[in-house]
Design an enzyme around this catalytic site. Sequence first.
Site, mmCIF file in Angstrom:
data_model
loop_
_atom_site.group_PDB
_atom_site.id
_atom_site.type_symbol
_atom_site.label_atom_id
_atom_site.label_comp_id
_atom_site.label_asym_id
_atom_site.label_seq_id
_atom_site.Cartn_x
_atom_site.Cartn_y
_atom_site.Cartn_z
ATOM 1 N N LYS A 274 0.738 -1.238 -0.049
ATOM 2 C CA LYS A 274 -0.208 0.048 -0.183
ATOM 3 C C LYS A 274 0.655 1.187 -0.089
ATOM 4 C CE LYS A 274 -3.826 -1.759 2.612
ATOM 5 N NZ LYS A 274 -4.866 -1.634 1.901
ATOM 6 N N ARG A 348 -10.233 -11.654 2.178
ATOM 7 C CA ARG A 348 -11.131 -12.596 1.539
ATOM 8 C C ARG A 348 -10.635 -13.991 1.613
ATOM 9 N NH1 ARG A 348 -11.215 -9.212 -3.927
ATOM 10 N NH2 ARG A 348 -11.149 -7.575 -2.500
HETATM 11 N N1 BES Z 1 -7.981 -3.721 4.447
HETATM 12 C C1 BES Z 1 -8.299 -3.545 3.070
HETATM 13 C C2 BES Z 1 -9.578 -2.746 2.984
HETATM 14 C C3 BES Z 1 -9.529 -1.270 3.656
HETATM 15 C C4 BES Z 1 -9.228 -0.312 3.074
HETATM 16 C C5 BES Z 1 -10.172 -1.414 4.761
HETATM 17 C C6 BES Z 1 -9.337 1.013 3.876
HETATM 18 C C7 BES Z 1 -10.455 -0.146 5.560
HETATM 19 C C8 BES Z 1 -9.911 1.195 5.181
HETATM 20 C C9 BES Z 1 -8.201 -4.564 2.280
HETATM 21 O O1 BES Z 1 -7.561 -5.761 2.706
HETATM 22 C C10 BES Z 1 -7.701 -4.289 0.737
HETATM 23 O O2 BES Z 1 -6.555 -3.909 0.773
HETATM 24 N N2 BES Z 1 -8.565 -4.001 -0.186
HETATM 25 C C11 BES Z 1 -8.155 -3.717 -1.338
HETATM 26 C C12 BES Z 1 -8.629 -4.549 -2.392
HETATM 27 C C13 BES Z 1 -8.201 -4.689 -3.798
HETATM 28 C C14 BES Z 1 -6.678 -4.784 -3.818
HETATM 29 C C15 BES Z 1 -8.849 -5.411 -4.667
HETATM 30 C C16 BES Z 1 -9.134 -2.298 -1.652
HETATM 31 O O3 BES Z 1 -9.962 -2.283 -1.267
HETATM 32 O O4 BES Z 1 -8.492 -1.471 -2.269
HETATM 33 MN MN MN Z 2 -5.522 -5.381 1.767
#
Ligand code: BES
Ligand code: MN
Length: 497
Positions: A274, A348
Amino acid sequence: MKLTFAEPKLPSKDAIVVSVAAGGTLGASGKALDKTTKGAVSRAVGHDGFSGKAGETRMLFAPTGLEEATILLLGFGEGKALDALAARKAGANAWQALIAAKAGAATLMVDGITGCKLSLAELAANLAFGARLRSYRFDRYLTKEPADKKPSLEKLAVMVKGGAAARKAYAPLEAVADGVDVTRDLVSEPGNIVYPKTLADECRKLSKLGVKVEVLNEKQLEKLGMGALLGVGQGSARESHLVVMQWSGAAKSKKPVALVGKGVTFDTGGISIKPSAGMEEMKWDMGGAGAVVGTMHALAARKAKANVVGVVGLVENMPSGTAQRPGDIVTTMSGQTIEVLNTDAEGRLVLADALWYAQDRFKPQVMIDLATLTGAIMVALGFENAGLFANDDKLAQNLIAAGETTGEAVWRMPLGEVYDKQLDGGPADMANISSGRWGGAITAAQLLQRFTNKVPWAHLDIAGTAWSNKPKPLMAKGATGFGVQLLDRFVQDNYEG
Ligand code: BES
Ligand code: MN
Ligand code: ZN
């Protein structure tokens, strides 16, 4: 804050909270206070627009006749609108006004109000519950905070006719508040303090309340074939765990409700790392697991007459020489394979194995998972509703109803074959992200659905609701504890009959 219940008796010092209903109507203790203060209360009503609307408060400092006291007039609004949730909000408003006035001790006089369907005991208990929920504060790392910056209120005495009945009505609510605070603490703690092992240790503490707790380690998870969950944790120096918590409050023959939580104690994104700005927020990527632990606490503490099992998958998602690579293919406990195209779509993967395990071992009546799963759910719903996905309409309805009564709102989102297909086409049974860019919260839910084995199931995407950057009516900013009140209510209304 110490909360007590007693029979009404007008105090002569400290803060005295008294309700004012819509149109400035005073109850019995409001009238008594007005007399003692030679009309100060009734003069304040109607002054500067204060008329007793819900949400309004007014402070009278050292009024005539009560020179050592402060009176807080608390707007209740219309009696017919004063349900349990409105009473909680009024209690929270009282707490905030008392803190603003630096009150150290307060008495809350509870008067009946016409049109209100709550009994006096319920009204008193819900006022107290609201104050308690609003008073949470995560301050254990503030070693230098001056005392006058800390919330002043140490004692709140709730005075109501039939004080004992109110105390009795408050007991189960206190159990829920304790559960909410367990979740808030877990979610607030940083990733160097709460990681899979320490979170599992917190789960173990539930055994004091009669919950059966099992903590599985990596070796056991390997034996079970949980390749998806283990793949997420393989880059971390911390061992992954799965924790199973069983509360048996009903007959053995009754199939349990299963609650499953995403417990990514820190989500860096892994090799699909990230951006650094805001990454600290990913300490609360275990908010789903936190809500399951808090709910188990609440249910056990109030001795809920239901069988409920909690399953949480605990991992840390880190980039390292042992981390999972984009393109890796993992085999889940169900036997289905997943190509990991993006290591940041890890929640997931954890839930795929945790959900399969929960249904396989417990054959639950219903299964509900909670997860801070996608940024996309925030794009869709903002911060005011959690996303609800379900393969069963009755289950969805029951969750929506529990959301309405508790104020922990959920909004139903669609599932469908056209979305499901977007996971197909690669070298494995499915990819962990969809081929298209849009509807990301839905395609994530579709992947989960492939691991539910057709058990009645609901998924709550709480990415937008587990944390709040601004205060809400019943909480300070920060960890919300979202899910505990919702699930407690859901269990109470549907599985304790
Ligand atoms: N934990 C994150 C989702 C999240 C983002 C929760 C901001 C709370 C605040 C999750 O694991 C994630 O990174 N999701 C990605 C998925 C994508 C790579 C398909 C997302 O939502 O960007
Ligand atoms: Mn994630
Ligand atoms: Zn995540």
